[in-house]
Design a protein around this motif. Structure first.
Motif, PDB file in Angstrom:
ATOM      1  N   CYS A  49       0.819  -1.226   0.000  1.00  0.00           N
ATOM      2  CA  CYS A  49       0.000   0.000   0.000  1.00  0.00           C
ATOM      3  C   CYS A  49       0.850   1.272   0.000  1.00  0.00           C
ATOM      4  O   CYS A  49       0.301   2.381   0.063  1.00  0.00           O
ATOM      5  CB  CYS A  49      -0.930   0.009   1.211  1.00  0.00           C
ATOM      6  SG  CYS A  49      -2.016  -1.416   1.290  1.00  0.00           S
ATOM      7  N   GLU A  60      -4.129   1.778  -3.101  1.00  0.00           N
ATOM      8  CA  GLU A  60      -5.026   0.666  -2.773  1.00  0.00           C
ATOM      9  C   GLU A  60      -4.363  -0.664  -3.131  1.00  0.00           C
ATOM     10  O   GLU A  60      -3.482  -0.713  -3.994  1.00  0.00           O
ATOM     11  CB  GLU A  60      -6.350   0.821  -3.529  1.00  0.00           C
ATOM     12  CG  GLU A  60      -7.323   1.784  -2.873  1.00  0.00           C
ATOM     13  CD  GLU A  60      -7.598   1.458  -1.401  1.00  0.00           C
ATOM     14  OE1 GLU A  60      -8.009   0.329  -1.105  1.00  0.00           O
ATOM     15  OE2 GLU A  60      -7.360   2.331  -0.555  1.00  0.00           O
ATOM     16  N   HIS A 106      -5.306  -4.740  -4.143  1.00  0.00           N
ATOM     17  CA  HIS A 106      -6.461  -5.502  -4.647  1.00  0.00           C
ATOM     18  C   HIS A 106      -6.298  -7.021  -4.557  1.00  0.00           C
ATOM     19  O   HIS A 106      -7.003  -7.758  -5.233  1.00  0.00           O
ATOM     20  CB  HIS A 106      -6.755  -5.077  -6.093  1.00  0.00           C
ATOM     21  CG  HIS A 106      -6.995  -3.604  -6.214  1.00  0.00           C
ATOM     22  ND1 HIS A 106      -8.118  -2.978  -5.713  1.00  0.00           N
ATOM     23  CD2 HIS A 106      -6.223  -2.615  -6.733  1.00  0.00           C
ATOM     24  CE1 HIS A 106      -8.052  -1.686  -5.937  1.00  0.00           C
ATOM     25  NE2 HIS A 106      -6.905  -1.433  -6.552  1.00  0.00           N
TER      26      HIS A 106
END
Length: 388
Positions: free
Chosen positions: A214, A251, A253
């Motif tokens: 991140c 972000e 995922h």
């Protein structure tokens, strides 16, 4: 703001990764040394380096360099610095020493002599003296003597930067946060696949993996740095640096998963992950790795720190054979890396590592080994390449 030279200290084997981290952050004149990398930047960059570098243990600011062949030279050299620039007589200080010299045999003697020189200067000039506080000093001074060369630096970090601030609970054989982050970066982990630590202990590798994925600054949870007590401390500048780093987070995922078969380890890991504000990214469960199989179809990145037999009583030969069997039978399409100080144990895995990197865990010499588990057999994979 003026630029100055700094030194980032690190663990053996991480010099190149640290240099790369510094270049990506925007450091100038980056040069590799042994267990250290030197670079140039301004005060804001010093704050940024402390906050963001994953593989640095300390950020030092050199202030003076002189030749010392005996205790008189050493005392005079330290007295040659105007210490009122860096602290006042009401403040506390401590001296850390590293000595590689025939002239000086004892680090404590060097520290005592340097302390005397500083204290005497204040007494002569101001009639009062700063005192030594080994636990919570206002100013931490680093003295490094190599043969007859003495370097004096201010330690901008304070406690070692592996103390990130999120870990309140550790398990029986914890791994240092800087070692964990360095292993992850050496393994090529960049957050572009699922991740598993199948023997997660107190969760250090998981926390560092999530922060890398991140792009969260390594030391964002840390309560304090030594530079906050310096006379030129700039709170507004520090806040600006924190905000600019936090804007660059991203972000993630995929999944980050941790297993441990000990309920106490799972509890501690969950606590530490919560403290690091990473519980949205990481799932931890009580499972025995040897009874698991790969959960998702895509590629999996695995990094772990199995017991070495240094502290934990396990039957090593059987244990390492089970690691190899589990990887072979249940984890296709996986890049698995693990670290061990038991160099014989790698023979029992029953798989050929594609890489072995020498590292140190504390004083223990270790190998960080990579095992590539293919979908189907390796032979099939190469046959398919030839047929395409």
């Amino acid at each position: 703001m003026e630029n100055f030279k700094m030194i980032a200290k690190t663990l053996f084997g991480f010099e190149e990764i640290l240099a790369k981290e510094l270049q990506q952050l925007g450091a100038q004149e980056v040069q590799l040394g042994t267990r250290m990398v030197s670079f140039v930047g301004d005060k804001g960059f010093m704050y940024k380096a402390n906050l963001a570098l994953r593989t640095a243990l300390k950020i030092l600011k050199p202030i003076y360099h002189f030749r010392a062949t005996n205790e008189t030279n050493l005392y005079k050299g330290i007295q040659g610095i105007d210490w009122s620039k860096y602290m006042n007589s009401n403040q506390t200080f401590v001296i850390d020493t590293t000595v590689h010299s025939e002239n000086f045999k004892h680090t404590q003697f060097v520290a005592q002599k340097c302390k005397d020189a500083i204290v005497d200067q204040f007494k002569d000039k101001y009639g009062q003296r700063p005192s030594v506080d080994k636990d919570y000093p206002d100013v931490r001074i680093n003295i490094h003597i190599d043969r007859d060369q003495c370097s004096v630096s201010l330690d901008s970090s304070g406690a070692s930067l592996h103390q990130r601030g999120y870990k309140t609970a550790t398990n029986i054989a914890p791994i240092n946060e800087v070692l964990a982050a360095g292993m992850l970066l050496l393994s090529g982990w960049d957050g572009s696949s699922d991740f598993l630590d199948p023997m997660c202990g107190s969760g250090t590798i998981l926390a560092e993996a999530a922060m890398i994925a991140c792009n969260i600054p390594a030391n964002i949870n840390r309560k304090e740095f030594a530079f906050e007590k310096w006379s030129d401390w700039d709170n507004d500048l520090f806040d600006q640096i924190v905000n600019s780093l936090m804007k660059k987070t991203k972000e993630f995922h995929y999944t980050i998963t941790g297993y441990d078969k000990a309920p106490s380890a799972v509890m501690k890991a969950k606590d530490n992950i919560r403290n690091a504000n990473l519980d949205d990214y990481i799932k931890i469960s009580e499972r025995n790795f040897f009874e698991t199989e790969k959960e998702n179809k895509g590629p999996l990145h695995m990094v772990f720190n199995p017991p070495y037999g240094e502290r934990l009583d396990i039957h090593l030969e059987r244990f390492y054979r089970e690691i190899g069997d589990t990887l072979k039978q249940s984890y296709p399409n996986t890049n698995a890396w693990f670290i061990t100080a038991n160099l014989d144990a790698l023979k029992f895995v029953g798989l050929k590592p594609s890489r072995k990197i020498k590292l140190f865990n504390g004083k223990l010499e270790t190998r960080f080994a990579k095992y590539e588990m293919y979908e189907g057999s390796k032979r099939e994979k190469f046959q398919n390449k030839e047929n395409n």
